[in-house]
Motif scaffolding. Structure first.
Motif, PDB file in Angstrom:
ATOM      1  N   LEU A   1       1.530   2.550  -8.755  1.00  0.00           N
ATOM      2  CA  LEU A   1       2.261   2.862  -7.702  1.00  0.00           C
ATOM      3  C   LEU A   1       2.214   4.208  -7.019  1.00  0.00           C
ATOM      4  CD1 LEU A   1       5.588   1.086  -9.102  1.00  0.00           C
ATOM      5  CD2 LEU A   1       4.165   0.195  -7.267  1.00  0.00           C
ATOM      6  N   ASP A   2       1.862   5.470  -7.979  1.00  0.00           N
ATOM      7  CA  ASP A   2       1.750   6.377  -7.644  1.00  0.00           C
ATOM      8  C   ASP A   2       0.585   6.510  -6.598  1.00  0.00           C
ATOM      9  OD1 ASP A   2       0.890   9.714  -8.616  1.00  0.00           O
ATOM     10  OD2 ASP A   2       2.621   9.257  -7.530  1.00  0.00           O
TER      11      ASP A   2
ATOM     12  N   GLN B   1      -0.681   4.205  -4.534  1.00  0.00           N
ATOM     13  CA  GLN B   1      -0.469   3.550  -3.175  1.00  0.00           C
ATOM     14  C   GLN B   1       0.533   4.633  -2.590  1.00  0.00           C
ATOM     15  OE1 GLN B   1       2.782   1.526  -2.332  1.00  0.00           O
ATOM     16  NE2 GLN B   1       3.813   2.775  -3.682  1.00  0.00           N
ATOM     17  N   ARG B   2       1.402   5.437  -3.354  1.00  0.00           N
ATOM     18  CA  ARG B   2       2.149   6.414  -2.545  1.00  0.00           C
ATOM     19  C   ARG B   2       1.409   7.449  -1.885  1.00  0.00           C
ATOM     20  NH1 ARG B   2       3.326  11.360  -3.137  1.00  0.00           N
ATOM     21  NH2 ARG B   2       1.871  11.348  -5.187  1.00  0.00           N
TER      22      ARG B   2
ATOM     23  N   PHE C   1      -1.776   6.971  -0.985  1.00  0.00           N
ATOM     24  CA  PHE C   1      -2.387   6.378   0.260  1.00  0.00           C
ATOM     25  C   PHE C   1      -1.561   6.627   1.605  1.00  0.00           C
ATOM     26  CE2 PHE C   1      -5.105   3.898   2.813  1.00  0.00           C
ATOM     27  CZ  PHE C   1      -4.242   3.207   3.637  1.00  0.00           C
ATOM     28  N   TRP C   2      -0.203   6.180   1.356  1.00  0.00           N
ATOM     29  CA  TRP C   2       0.604   6.152   2.264  1.00  0.00           C
ATOM     30  C   TRP C   2       1.109   7.483   2.890  1.00  0.00           C
ATOM     31  CZ3 TRP C   2       0.572   2.073   4.845  1.00  0.00           C
ATOM     32  CH2 TRP C   2       0.245   1.127   4.419  1.00  0.00           C
ATOM     33  N   VAL C   3       1.014   8.715   1.963  1.00  0.00           N
ATOM     34  CA  VAL C   3       1.410   9.934   2.371  1.00  0.00           C
ATOM     35  C   VAL C   3       0.242  10.713   3.256  1.00  0.00           C
ATOM     36  CG1 VAL C   3       1.649  12.252   1.391  1.00  0.00           C
ATOM     37  CG2 VAL C   3       2.864  10.471   0.486  1.00  0.00           C
TER      38      VAL C   3
END
Lengths: 156, 136
Positions: free
Chosen positions: A124-125, A127-128, A130-132
């Motif tokens: 999850l970190d 993917q976070r 990536f979105w950042v």
């Protein structure tokens, strides 16, 4: 004790005790969602590597060809050089996107085998992250676009 | 605690939500501006656009906008589901949020496959046309 007493029971198909214990959010459903995401993100990651690599090759090759051109042809060098720079920047961005998505896919792979809370947090970190990166990139391009429009308007 | 998400996961998702929502909003804004821009262009009194050109442009625009709109909706839903997760802390809400996340990437993957396929067909078609012209 379950939060929802009316919730349907779920089978611990993997036999993994962590799934049975539902600790920290590592449930069958969560891992299944991530498992079904992993393939698509791995696919996009590979395409990002290919596309980013090609852009970098074009940028480097174009730049080196530009430097060997005669001075008369190099009159156009400013525009072509800028184009090569843009290709290079986009190529690097694509590679970074590919690395981040690939990292997420690999983390999900580890989670599938371990069913550990720390691997879920890692996935999850990633993917976070990536979105950042995607958000910051879009913000920068938005600001550059606005600055460009203001500059073009003021030059009229 | 069964069915509860760890505080670390909640922290990660809370830090994800803002950026996902931001990207979704940018995509919606881009969608809106593109619609307005193309309506203005299509309704222009320019003589260079015939009726068939306008229909073709409209169809192309509709396809492009649908390509932008669905992923924006999925990302917005993902952000909203994260919001629900942060309120409840339940694994079921994490499951629902990741379902939206999965749907987004599946859509992106399918669109990319379709575009690559169209590109490959176009290349083969171009080669075939060029080769047939070279013969004659």
């Amino acid at each position: 004790m379950a939060d929802n007493p009316y919730e349907a029971p779920s089978a611990n198909l993997s036999g993994n005790e962590t799934f049975a214990a539902h600790t920290g959010g590592v449930t069958q459903g969560v891992v299944e969602q991530l498992r079904r995401t992993k393939g698509w993100t791995r696919f996009i990651s590979v395409l990002c590597f290919i596309f980013g690599g090609l852009l970098l090759v074009v940028a480097i090759f174009g730049g080196s060809q530009l430097s060997t051109m005669s001075r008369s042809v190099r009159g156009m060098g400013g525009i072509l050089g800028l184009l090569m720079l843009i290709y290079g920047v986009i190529g690097v961005l694509q590679l970074v996107f590919g690395v981040k998505l690939g990292g997420f896919s690999s983390a999900v792979q580890r989670l599938m085998y371990s069913a550990q809370e720390r691997d879920l947090e890692d996935a999850l970190d990633r993917q976070r992250s990536f979105w950042v990166f995607a958000g910051v990139t879009m913000l920068i391009f938005l600001i550059l676009g606005i600055v460009g429009m203001v500059a073009a308007f003021s030059l009229r | 605690m069964s069915g509860r998400v760890s505080p670390r996961v909640l922290d990660i998702m809370s830090r994800t939500k803002g950026w996902v929502r931001f990207i979704a909003v940018l995509m919606f804004v881009n969608f809106g501006l593109t619609v307005i821009n193309n309506i203005v262009i299509l309704n222009s009194s320019s003589r260079s656009f015939g009726d068939s050109d306008r229909v073709g442009q409209f169809i192309g625009l509709a396809v492009m906008l649908l390509l932008y709109l669905y992923p924006a909706v999925k990302l917005n839903s993902y952000a909203s589901r994260i919001g629900a997760l942060l309120q409840s802390g339940r694994a079921a809400d994490l499951d629902a949020a990741l379902n939206e996340h999965r749907a987004f990437w599946r859509y992106v993957g399918i669109v990319v496959i379709v575009l690559i396929s169209i590109f490959i067909v176009f290349i083969f078609f171009t080669i075939a046309v060029t080769a047939s012209r070279a013969r004659f």
